[in-house]
Structures are given as C-alpha cells and as structure tokens.
Design a protein around this motif. Structure first.
Motif, PDB file in Angstrom:
ATOM      1  N   ILE A 215      50.828  46.866  41.277  1.00  0.00           N
ATOM      2  CA  ILE A 215      51.325  48.161  41.752  1.00  0.00           C
ATOM      3  C   ILE A 215      51.367  49.184  40.620  1.00  0.00           C
ATOM      4  O   ILE A 215      50.827  50.294  40.726  1.00  0.00           O
ATOM      5  CB  ILE A 215      52.738  48.002  42.370  1.00  0.00           C
ATOM      6  CG1 ILE A 215      52.671  47.204  43.667  1.00  0.00           C
ATOM      7  CG2 ILE A 215      53.367  49.380  42.623  1.00  0.00           C
ATOM      8  CD1 ILE A 215      54.034  46.831  44.229  1.00  0.00           C
ATOM      9  N   PHE A 216      52.014  48.809  39.500  1.00  0.00           N
ATOM     10  CA  PHE A 216      52.194  49.769  38.410  1.00  0.00           C
ATOM     11  C   PHE A 216      50.881  50.039  37.657  1.00  0.00           C
ATOM     12  O   PHE A 216      50.677  51.148  37.148  1.00  0.00           O
ATOM     13  CB  PHE A 216      53.281  49.277  37.451  1.00  0.00           C
ATOM     14  CG  PHE A 216      54.670  49.360  38.033  1.00  0.00           C
ATOM     15  CD1 PHE A 216      55.240  50.599  38.324  1.00  0.00           C
ATOM     16  CD2 PHE A 216      55.391  48.218  38.316  1.00  0.00           C
ATOM     17  CE1 PHE A 216      56.508  50.691  38.867  1.00  0.00           C
ATOM     18  CE2 PHE A 216      56.663  48.296  38.856  1.00  0.00           C
ATOM     19  CZ  PHE A 216      57.230  49.545  39.144  1.00  0.00           C
ATOM     20  N   ASN A 217      49.991  49.058  37.595  1.00  0.00           N
ATOM     21  CA  ASN A 217      48.702  49.300  36.945  1.00  0.00           C
ATOM     22  C   ASN A 217      47.863  50.301  37.737  1.00  0.00           C
ATOM     23  O   ASN A 217      47.103  51.083  37.163  1.00  0.00           O
ATOM     24  CB  ASN A 217      47.930  47.989  36.783  1.00  0.00           C
ATOM     25  CG  ASN A 217      48.492  47.131  35.659  1.00  0.00           C
ATOM     26  OD1 ASN A 217      49.209  47.628  34.792  1.00  0.00           O
ATOM     27  ND2 ASN A 217      48.185  45.839  35.676  1.00  0.00           N
ATOM     28  N   ARG A 218      47.983  50.278  39.062  1.00  0.00           N
ATOM     29  CA  ARG A 218      47.245  51.243  39.885  1.00  0.00           C
ATOM     30  C   ARG A 218      47.724  52.666  39.653  1.00  0.00           C
ATOM     31  O   ARG A 218      46.939  53.602  39.707  1.00  0.00           O
ATOM     32  CB  ARG A 218      47.378  50.900  41.377  1.00  0.00           C
ATOM     33  CG  ARG A 218      46.530  49.740  41.837  1.00  0.00           C
ATOM     34  CD  ARG A 218      46.328  49.780  43.349  1.00  0.00           C
ATOM     35  NE  ARG A 218      47.578  49.736  44.079  1.00  0.00           N
ATOM     36  CZ  ARG A 218      48.165  48.615  44.518  1.00  0.00           C
ATOM     37  NH1 ARG A 218      47.610  47.436  44.256  1.00  0.00           N
ATOM     38  NH2 ARG A 218      49.295  48.663  45.200  1.00  0.00           N
ATOM     39  N   THR A 219      49.030  52.799  39.402  1.00  0.00           N
ATOM     40  CA  THR A 219      49.580  54.164  39.276  1.00  0.00           C
ATOM     41  C   THR A 219      49.306  54.783  37.908  1.00  0.00           C
ATOM     42  O   THR A 219      49.393  56.000  37.753  1.00  0.00           O
ATOM     43  CB  THR A 219      51.098  54.156  39.509  1.00  0.00           C
ATOM     44  OG1 THR A 219      51.729  53.310  38.538  1.00  0.00           O
ATOM     45  CG2 THR A 219      51.440  53.657  40.891  1.00  0.00           C
ATOM     46  N   GLN A 220      49.015  53.963  36.905  1.00  0.00           N
ATOM     47  CA  GLN A 220      48.777  54.458  35.541  1.00  0.00           C
ATOM     48  C   GLN A 220      49.930  55.361  35.090  1.00  0.00           C
ATOM     49  O   GLN A 220      49.775  56.569  34.916  1.00  0.00           O
ATOM     50  CB  GLN A 220      47.439  55.196  35.444  1.00  0.00           C
ATOM     51  CG  GLN A 220      46.233  54.289  35.597  1.00  0.00           C
ATOM     52  CD  GLN A 220      44.940  54.995  35.261  1.00  0.00           C
ATOM     53  OE1 GLN A 220      44.644  56.045  35.818  1.00  0.00           O
ATOM     54  NE2 GLN A 220      44.174  54.441  34.359  1.00  0.00           N
ATOM     55  N   LEU A 221      51.068  54.767  34.886  1.00  0.00           N
ATOM     56  CA  LEU A 221      52.269  55.503  34.505  1.00  0.00           C
ATOM     57  C   LEU A 221      52.086  56.219  33.172  1.00  0.00           C
ATOM     58  O   LEU A 221      51.486  55.687  32.235  1.00  0.00           O
ATOM     59  CB  LEU A 221      53.449  54.534  34.375  1.00  0.00           C
ATOM     60  CG  LEU A 221      53.891  53.808  35.656  1.00  0.00           C
ATOM     61  CD1 LEU A 221      54.906  52.730  35.304  1.00  0.00           C
ATOM     62  CD2 LEU A 221      54.470  54.792  36.648  1.00  0.00           C
TER      63      LEU A 221
END
Length: 242
Positions: A215-221
């Motif tokens: 999830i967080f890798n897709r969003t590229q925080l």
C-alpha cells in the motif's frame, strides 16, 4: 495568440451563443470572431454569456455574407456533423490542429466556419470550404451545441500550438520522496505500534506487513507525509501506555 485562425459564425440565431463562443475563444487565446448576418447583435445576452470576453465581442466584425467573411482566408474549414452525398476532404479537429496549429505564426489565414444552430451550413456555403471539419462523437447523437463545438476546436489548436500550461497544486514536487532507509524505519515503527495496541498477532504479522508495504510503496510517500504518519504512531503508542 493564434491570430491566424478566424472563427466564423453563419446566421447565428441566439445571441447568447455568440457570447458563449467569445468566451470559448478567449479561454484558448483566440480573439478574431467574424459574424455573418447574425439575427441579433450586439445584444445583452451575448455580453452576459461572454463572461468577461467583452474584448472579443467588441472586436467582432459583422459581414453581409460568407464570401466576404472569408475573403482573406487561404484555407477554409466548414464544421459539419452530417454526411454529404458528394465525397469531401475531411479533417477532425485534432488533425486540423496537427496540420496548422503547431506553428501558427507561419500558417496562412485559416477560416473555421460554423453554421446555424438548427441546420448547420448549406451546400453552397460548404462549396466555399476546402475541408469539412469534423468533431468525432457519439454517432447516435452527433449534434453539438455551437459554443461546445467551437470550444473543442479551439482547445485542440491551443494544445497543438504549445501554449498548454502545466500547473502544480500546492507543494507538489517540492517535498522530496522518502528514502528507502526512512521507509524501513517507518515500517519498523508501524509494526511495533500495531503490536503495542494488540492489533498485530505473531502468526499474521508477515502477511499483514507485506500488504501494508504494498500500500505505502504504491503511494510513494514524501518526507512530510511520512512525518505525519510517524507522529500518529507516536501518539498511539503514548496513548496506549497511559
């Protein structure tokens, strides 16, 4: 400004449509509007629908017939949604833009002719045009509002001329993306917090963390977003220990 393109409206019956066309033109940095025997012009409805494009209306010229309106044009395109009995060279709005919009300063004067709201252009008027100008749309309902048709064509020309502007919303692009090291520290923090509040069970921890990573890798925080999340985790840990 795409000054070599002339928008020509033939026998427009509703003055509000003239104002809406002026607005559509100004949106796309086009300013030369020519009117062939409009039913009402000037008119308050045209001014109201122009919504600030008063300069386009004020400079619009009225002509007694189509030949006079396109006399100085070297290329003329007549907008038509109807099929014609005689084969006619046709271009879509995008093809027109690709052909002449890319270098407008070196292009000849080009007339873009739009007909009456209820019946379009007549055959003898199309005889004056070099091309039919098409806007691909639903075949079962191909009748566009006059101003909408002008807007589509002007937009294609605007984009092809290279004047399309890109804008950033807020701080987009200014805050750096979090590094791998920062993300790994976040994942450890997240895993520890979930364990502290009793959400994470040992037998499910690997699969849950794997999905959370996805999830967080897709969003590229970015680093600011990561700081917010770390703050939430710290608050949760402190609240849980009280």
């Amino acid at each position: 400004m795409l000054s070599n393109f002339k928008v020509v409206l033939v026998e427009t019956s509703h003055p509000g449509n003239i104002g809406a066309v002026a607005r559509a033109m100004k949106n796309m940095q086009m300013h030369e509007l020519r009117l062939v025997t409009p039913k009402f012009f000037p008119h308050a409805d045209a001014t109201a629908r122009a919504s600030g494009a008063d300069d386009v209306l004020k400079s619009a010229c009225v002509y007694p017939d189509l030949p006079a309106a396109i006399a100085d044009c070297r290329i003329v395109l007549g907008a038509s949604a109807r099929d014609r009995t005689i084969s006619w060279p046709a271009l879509t709005a995008r093809q027109c833009a690709e052909k002449w919009g890319g270098n407008p300063h070196n292009s000849p004067n080009i007339g873009l002719v739009f007909g009456r709201e209820n019946s379009g252009l007549k055959n003898h008027e199309l005889d004056l045009c070099h091309y039919l100008l098409r806007i691909p749309c639903n075949k079962a309902y191909s009748s566009l509002n006059l101003a909408a048709a002008v807007q589509v064509v002007c937009y294609e020309l605007f984009v092809a001329s290279g004047q399309e502007q890109t804008t950033n919303v807020g701080d987009q692009g200014e805050v750096p993306i979090a590094t791998t090291e920062q993300m790994e520290a976040f994942y450890l923090h997240l895993q520890q917090t979930m364990a502290d509040i009793g959400f994470l069970h040992p037998e499910r921890s690997k699969s849950i963390m794997r999905r959370l990573r996805r999830i967080f890798n897709r969003t590229q925080l970015d680093t600011k977003e990561l700081d917010i999340l770390r703050g939430i985790l710290r608050f949760s840990q402190n609240h849980n220990t009280k």
